[in-house]
Scaffold this motif. Structure first.
Motif, PDB file in Angstrom:
ATOM      1  N   LYS A 330       2.462   7.650  -6.650  1.00  0.00           N
ATOM      2  CA  LYS A 330       2.663   7.223  -5.262  1.00  0.00           C
ATOM      3  C   LYS A 330       3.552   5.988  -5.282  1.00  0.00           C
ATOM      4  O   LYS A 330       3.391   5.114  -6.128  1.00  0.00           O
ATOM      5  N   LEU A 331       4.489   5.945  -4.393  1.00  0.00           N
ATOM      6  CA  LEU A 331       5.297   4.745  -4.181  1.00  0.00           C
ATOM      7  C   LEU A 331       5.657   4.720  -2.699  1.00  0.00           C
ATOM      8  O   LEU A 331       6.343   5.622  -2.213  1.00  0.00           O
ATOM      9  N   ALA A 332       5.131   3.713  -2.004  1.00  0.00           N
ATOM     10  CA  ALA A 332       5.302   3.601  -0.543  1.00  0.00           C
ATOM     11  C   ALA A 332       4.778   4.864   0.124  1.00  0.00           C
ATOM     12  O   ALA A 332       3.634   5.245  -0.079  1.00  0.00           O
ATOM     13  N   ASN A 333       5.639   5.545   0.880  1.00  0.00           N
ATOM     14  CA  ASN A 333       5.141   6.714   1.630  1.00  0.00           C
ATOM     15  C   ASN A 333       5.326   8.031   0.879  1.00  0.00           C
ATOM     16  O   ASN A 333       5.082   9.093   1.416  1.00  0.00           O
ATOM     17  N   ARG A 334       5.768   7.969  -0.370  1.00  0.00           N
ATOM     18  CA  ARG A 334       5.858   9.182  -1.198  1.00  0.00           C
ATOM     19  C   ARG A 334       4.661   9.241  -2.130  1.00  0.00           C
ATOM     20  O   ARG A 334       4.314   8.230  -2.745  1.00  0.00           O
ATOM     21  N   ASP A 335       4.033  10.395  -2.230  1.00  0.00           N
ATOM     22  CA  ASP A 335       2.812  10.481  -3.028  1.00  0.00           C
ATOM     23  C   ASP A 335       2.692  11.847  -3.693  1.00  0.00           C
ATOM     24  O   ASP A 335       2.487  12.857  -3.019  1.00  0.00           O
ATOM     25  N   GLY A 336       2.824  11.867  -5.020  1.00  0.00           N
ATOM     26  CA  GLY A 336       2.659  13.114  -5.757  1.00  0.00           C
ATOM     27  C   GLY A 336       1.202  13.525  -5.913  1.00  0.00           C
ATOM     28  O   GLY A 336       0.911  14.646  -6.300  1.00  0.00           O
ATOM     29  N   GLY A 337       0.276  12.596  -5.634  1.00  0.00           N
ATOM     30  CA  GLY A 337      -1.144  12.937  -5.638  1.00  0.00           C
ATOM     31  C   GLY A 337      -1.732  13.160  -7.013  1.00  0.00           C
ATOM     32  O   GLY A 337      -2.771  13.805  -7.145  1.00  0.00           O
ATOM     33  N   ILE A 338      -1.114  12.622  -8.069  1.00  0.00           N
ATOM     34  CA  ILE A 338      -1.610  12.887  -9.420  1.00  0.00           C
ATOM     35  C   ILE A 338      -1.820  11.596 -10.217  1.00  0.00           C
ATOM     36  O   ILE A 338      -2.816  11.435 -10.899  1.00  0.00           O
ATOM     37  N   ALA A 339      -0.883  10.675 -10.096  1.00  0.00           N
ATOM     38  CA  ALA A 339      -0.899   9.487 -10.950  1.00  0.00           C
ATOM     39  C   ALA A 339      -1.031   8.216 -10.094  1.00  0.00           C
ATOM     40  O   ALA A 339      -0.897   8.265  -8.866  1.00  0.00           O
ATOM     41  N   PRO A 340      -1.283   7.072 -10.735  1.00  0.00           N
ATOM     42  CA  PRO A 340      -1.535   5.832  -9.984  1.00  0.00           C
ATOM     43  C   PRO A 340      -0.418   5.429  -9.022  1.00  0.00           C
ATOM     44  O   PRO A 340       0.749   5.775  -9.184  1.00  0.00           O
ATOM     45  N   ASP A 341      -0.825   4.623  -8.037  1.00  0.00           N
ATOM     46  CA  ASP A 341       0.064   4.071  -7.018  1.00  0.00           C
ATOM     47  C   ASP A 341       0.914   2.968  -7.651  1.00  0.00           C
ATOM     48  O   ASP A 341       0.386   2.044  -8.273  1.00  0.00           O
ATOM     49  N   LEU A 342       2.232   3.079  -7.512  1.00  0.00           N
ATOM     50  CA  LEU A 342       3.131   2.086  -8.111  1.00  0.00           C
ATOM     51  C   LEU A 342       3.719   1.139  -7.061  1.00  0.00           C
ATOM     52  O   LEU A 342       4.605   0.352  -7.380  1.00  0.00           O
ATOM     53  N   THR A 343       3.220   1.231  -5.825  1.00  0.00           N
ATOM     54  CA  THR A 343       3.823   0.468  -4.730  1.00  0.00           C
ATOM     55  C   THR A 343       3.792  -1.038  -4.993  1.00  0.00           C
ATOM     56  O   THR A 343       4.692  -1.759  -4.568  1.00  0.00           O
ATOM     57  N   TYR A 344       2.749  -1.515  -5.706  1.00  0.00           N
ATOM     58  CA  TYR A 344       2.631  -2.957  -5.970  1.00  0.00           C
ATOM     59  C   TYR A 344       2.648  -3.234  -7.474  1.00  0.00           C
ATOM     60  O   TYR A 344       2.067  -4.205  -7.943  1.00  0.00           O
ATOM     61  N   GLN A 345       3.303  -2.360  -8.198  1.00  0.00           N
ATOM     62  CA  GLN A 345       3.280  -2.444  -9.645  1.00  0.00           C
ATOM     63  C   GLN A 345       3.835  -3.771 -10.142  1.00  0.00           C
ATOM     64  O   GLN A 345       3.383  -4.293 -11.162  1.00  0.00           O
ATOM     65  N   VAL A 388       9.274  -3.841 -11.391  1.00  0.00           N
ATOM     66  CA  VAL A 388       9.004  -5.283 -11.264  1.00  0.00           C
ATOM     67  C   VAL A 388       9.384  -5.764  -9.866  1.00  0.00           C
ATOM     68  O   VAL A 388       8.757  -6.663  -9.299  1.00  0.00           O
ATOM     69  N   SER A 389      10.421  -5.123  -9.296  1.00  0.00           N
ATOM     70  CA  SER A 389      10.854  -5.519  -7.944  1.00  0.00           C
ATOM     71  C   SER A 389       9.854  -5.098  -6.869  1.00  0.00           C
ATOM     72  O   SER A 389       9.964  -5.507  -5.719  1.00  0.00           O
ATOM     73  N   MET A 390       8.882  -4.278  -7.257  1.00  0.00           N
ATOM     74  CA  MET A 390       7.843  -3.843  -6.311  1.00  0.00           C
ATOM     75  C   MET A 390       6.778  -4.935  -6.232  1.00  0.00           C
ATOM     76  O   MET A 390       5.658  -4.785  -6.707  1.00  0.00           O
ATOM     77  N   ASN A 391       7.125  -6.071  -5.681  1.00  0.00           N
ATOM     78  CA  ASN A 391       6.228  -7.240  -5.726  1.00  0.00           C
ATOM     79  C   ASN A 391       5.917  -7.808  -4.353  1.00  0.00           C
ATOM     80  O   ASN A 391       5.567  -8.987  -4.222  1.00  0.00           O
ATOM     81  N   LYS A 392       6.063  -6.975  -3.338  1.00  0.00           N
ATOM     82  CA  LYS A 392       5.708  -7.428  -1.996  1.00  0.00           C
ATOM     83  C   LYS A 392       4.250  -7.074  -1.746  1.00  0.00           C
ATOM     84  O   LYS A 392       3.867  -5.901  -1.813  1.00  0.00           O
ATOM     85  N   PRO A 393       3.381  -8.066  -1.489  1.00  0.00           N
ATOM     86  CA  PRO A 393       1.950  -7.779  -1.355  1.00  0.00           C
ATOM     87  C   PRO A 393       1.658  -6.921  -0.134  1.00  0.00           C
ATOM     88  O   PRO A 393       2.416  -6.926   0.844  1.00  0.00           O
ATOM     89  N   PRO A 394       0.549  -6.192  -0.180  1.00  0.00           N
ATOM     90  CA  PRO A 394       0.186  -5.350   0.972  1.00  0.00           C
ATOM     91  C   PRO A 394      -0.166  -6.213   2.181  1.00  0.00           C
ATOM     92  O   PRO A 394      -0.594  -7.363   2.036  1.00  0.00           O
ATOM     93  N   THR A 395       0.018  -5.638   3.346  1.00  0.00           N
ATOM     94  CA  THR A 395      -0.247  -6.397   4.572  1.00  0.00           C
ATOM     95  C   THR A 395      -1.717  -6.353   4.964  1.00  0.00           C
ATOM     96  O   THR A 395      -2.188  -7.219   5.694  1.00  0.00           O
TER      97      THR A 395
END
Length: 599
Positions: A330-345, A388-395
């Protein structure tokens, strides 16, 4: 009178039945097909000589012996399909019907007469259609007999195939499988579904786990180089639609492919038979030499350490999309539904962890199913820079929102450990509704697991994203909504702070003996959590060779788990079965010994 009438009718019926049996016994269906063909052909004849030729023909077994294209074949298909090469029968019904001519298949129309590209005398029939060429009855010739390995592609299903897949497996498109046995070039216009299947093989990252000779070198899953020779299309379809249908322990993800995608992948996989029929031995030898030369060429780097950061991030984003990482993650609004969320990696992991994980996922998460893709270092650097650039915290700040957005994907919306990706994680996410487990652990330990993560597992350190107050709020949310039992005061337990038994060869030997005797049934002889009882246990027994996890646990905690068990799991309190602190000390020394020398 009535009796005589009944006897007469019975005699008549017996006579008819015997007549039918006699007719079937002495006049095969194929003989009748040929007789019908000869009669029709004779009436169509335009000359006496032609008419006389058909008058003189008698039914016989027609046989084509094909001595090339993957070995010797005997085709008797034209025994029934006697008019296959007679263009006058194009409007007749099977089996007395002309085999269609097709310019797409290379047939040519010269001065009103068709010339076949694939002549029956050279190719026979089964090389394109499959089926049992020697059979002279439809059931056997077409391969409906479930013992026959290669039923007619797309035309025949076997009785034991799953009913919900049968209709999906009947389509002449499946014949592209055999076209590609000779026409192996990529993007061959006659095999668009083989091409689409090949694309999906890479889009869905199948290549990361599976080896296909000449295409990929994955080692996590079975080698698929000759999978089309080993399995029928129903098995392949079932394996894609329901990976655990044939192996309960399979960790192959369920990709939720639609029927069109599944069909293309089945056709692509069925085409993997390990041999190009059109190649001679010399061709294959030359191809092997060429392949060796190609592998000697160093891949050109796509980035360098001096590449500007913004460019590297851009390259990483392109690679992330090109390599279809979102097919699992998963990354933002795309989600393969199998592996961990990388949105805040970028907040959860540092650059070194990511690089290590890319190069060897199991160096960081012991039982990860993430394939080792074998990209270049430059690709890994670009992908790392992008993550690494995925560093914006969740709202989200409210505990309920934090849980549902960040935790439910693994632990489940109801906290029962059955989140969307739980099936693919080992160890499995904790069932937070187990009050016996949750209330048996000090609150500080639960907070620490959330804040610092659990080493060697997929549980990240959320303390890098959320404040202590937010983490405490999430734990309160779990307790209130999932545990639903008030915490009880924990009873003091008699466990030492450190192992009182000194490490020695003799202690390790005693610990190993104890482990084999008491623990291996669940944890396995190798201590990898795969003992003979493990399949029936939820959550699965801990992999005690997960070095990162084992090294993150102090002796006191291990003593407590062994002596007093782990509530909410199958781990019993061994103090009730007579284990002394000395026995547990030897066990700890054995477990520590098998995790020494590892990273």
């Amino acid at each position: 009178m009535q009796m005589r009438l009944a006897l007469a009718l019975a005699s008549f019926v017996v006579l008819i039945v015997h007549g039918i049996v006699f007719y079937d016994q002495f006049f095969n269906k194929w003989e009748r097909h040929q007789t019908a063909y000869f009669e029709q052909a004779r009436t169509m004849s335009k000359s006496d000589a032609e008419r006389k030729m058909f008058e003189g023909r008698k039914p016989k077994v027609e046989q084509i012996l094909v001595t090339q294209f993957g070995g010797e074949r005997v085709d008797r298909c034209t025994t029934c399909h006697i008019a296959a090469d007679d263009p006058r029968f194009k409007d007749f019904a099977e089996p007395i019907k002309t085999h269609p001519y097709s310019e797409a298949m290379g047939d040519k129309n010269v001065d009103g007469r068709w010339e076949r590209r694939h002549k029956f005398a050279d190719f026979g029939c089964t090389i394109c259609h499959d089926g049992q060429g020697r059979g002279l009855e439809t059931f056997y010739a077409h391969g409906a007999d479930h013992y026959w390995p290669d039923p007619m592609l797309g035309f025949v299903t076997q009785a034991n195939w799953r009913a919900d897949y049968k209709d999906k497996l009947k389509d002449k498109d499946f014949m592209q499988v055999n076209c590609s046995q000779c026409h192996t070039e990529e993007n061959f216009k006659g095999t668009p579904l083989v091409t689409r299947g090949r694309q999906l093989f890479f889009e869905k990252n199948c290549y990361g786990c599976h080896k296909v000779e000449g295409l990929s070198n994955g080692t996590l899953g079975p080698d698929l180089s000759e999978v089309g020779k080993k399995f029928k299309v129903d098995y392949l379809w079932e394996s894609l639609a329901d990976p655990r249908a044939n192996s309960a322990t399979s960790f192959m993800p369920k990709f939720n492919l639609n029927d069109e995608e599944t069909k293309a992948l089945v056709i692509f996989l069925k085409s993997r038979r390990g041999l190009n029929f059109a190649e001679t031995s010399l061709d294959r030898y030359r191809a092997a030499l060429l392949k060796k030369d190609e592998t000697a060429i160093e891949p050109k780097p796509t980035g360098t350490p001096t590449t500007p950061a913004a460019t590297l991030v851009s390259q990483g984003e392109k690679l992330f999309n090109d390599k279809a990482c979102a097919a699992c993650h998963k990354l933002a609004n795309r989600d393969g539904g199998i592996a961990p969320d990388l949105t805040y990696q970028g907040l959860l992991k540092d650059e070194k962890w990511m690089m290590d994980h890319f190069k060897d996922p199991r160096s960081r998460v012991t039982d990860s199913i993430m394939p080792t893709f074998g990209f270049t270092d430059s690709d890994y650097q670009a992908l790392t820079a992008y993550l690494v650039s995925m560093n914006k915290p969740p709202t989200a700040t409210a505990p309920a929102e934090i849980y549902q957005n960040q935790c439910a994907r693994c632990h489940g919306e109801a906290g029962d450990g059955k989140g969307m990706i739980a099936l693919y994680l080992d160890p499995a996410p904790r069932d937070l509704t187990k009050a016996s487990f949750m209330n048996s652990k000090p609150e500080e330990r639960l907070l620490k697991s959330i804040k610092e993560g659990v080493a060697g597992t997929s549980m990240p350190a959320w303390g890098r994203v959320f404040s202590d107050d937010q983490i405490r709020g999430v734990l309160g949310y779990l307790t209130q909504n999932f545990v639903k039992e008030a915490r009880r005061e924990l009873k003091p337990r008699n466990v030492p702070d450190a192992n009182p038994v000194a490490m020695s060869d003799d202690s390790v030997r005693r610990g190993e003996e104890m482990f084999v005797q008491r623990c291996s049934g669940c944890h396995g002889r190798k201590a990898d959590g795969k003992g003979p009882n493990s399949l029936d246990i939820t959550p699965r027994p801990r992999n005690l060779r997960n070095t990162d996890f084992m090294n993150s646990i102090n002796d006191k905690r291990l003593f407590e788990s062994i002596m007093y068990g782990v509530q909410g799991t199958a781990m019993p309190p061994w103090v009730d079965y007579g284990l002394s602190q000395n026995d547990v000390g030897n066990l700890l020394n054995y477990l520590r010994s098998i995790n020494q020398g590892k990273k």
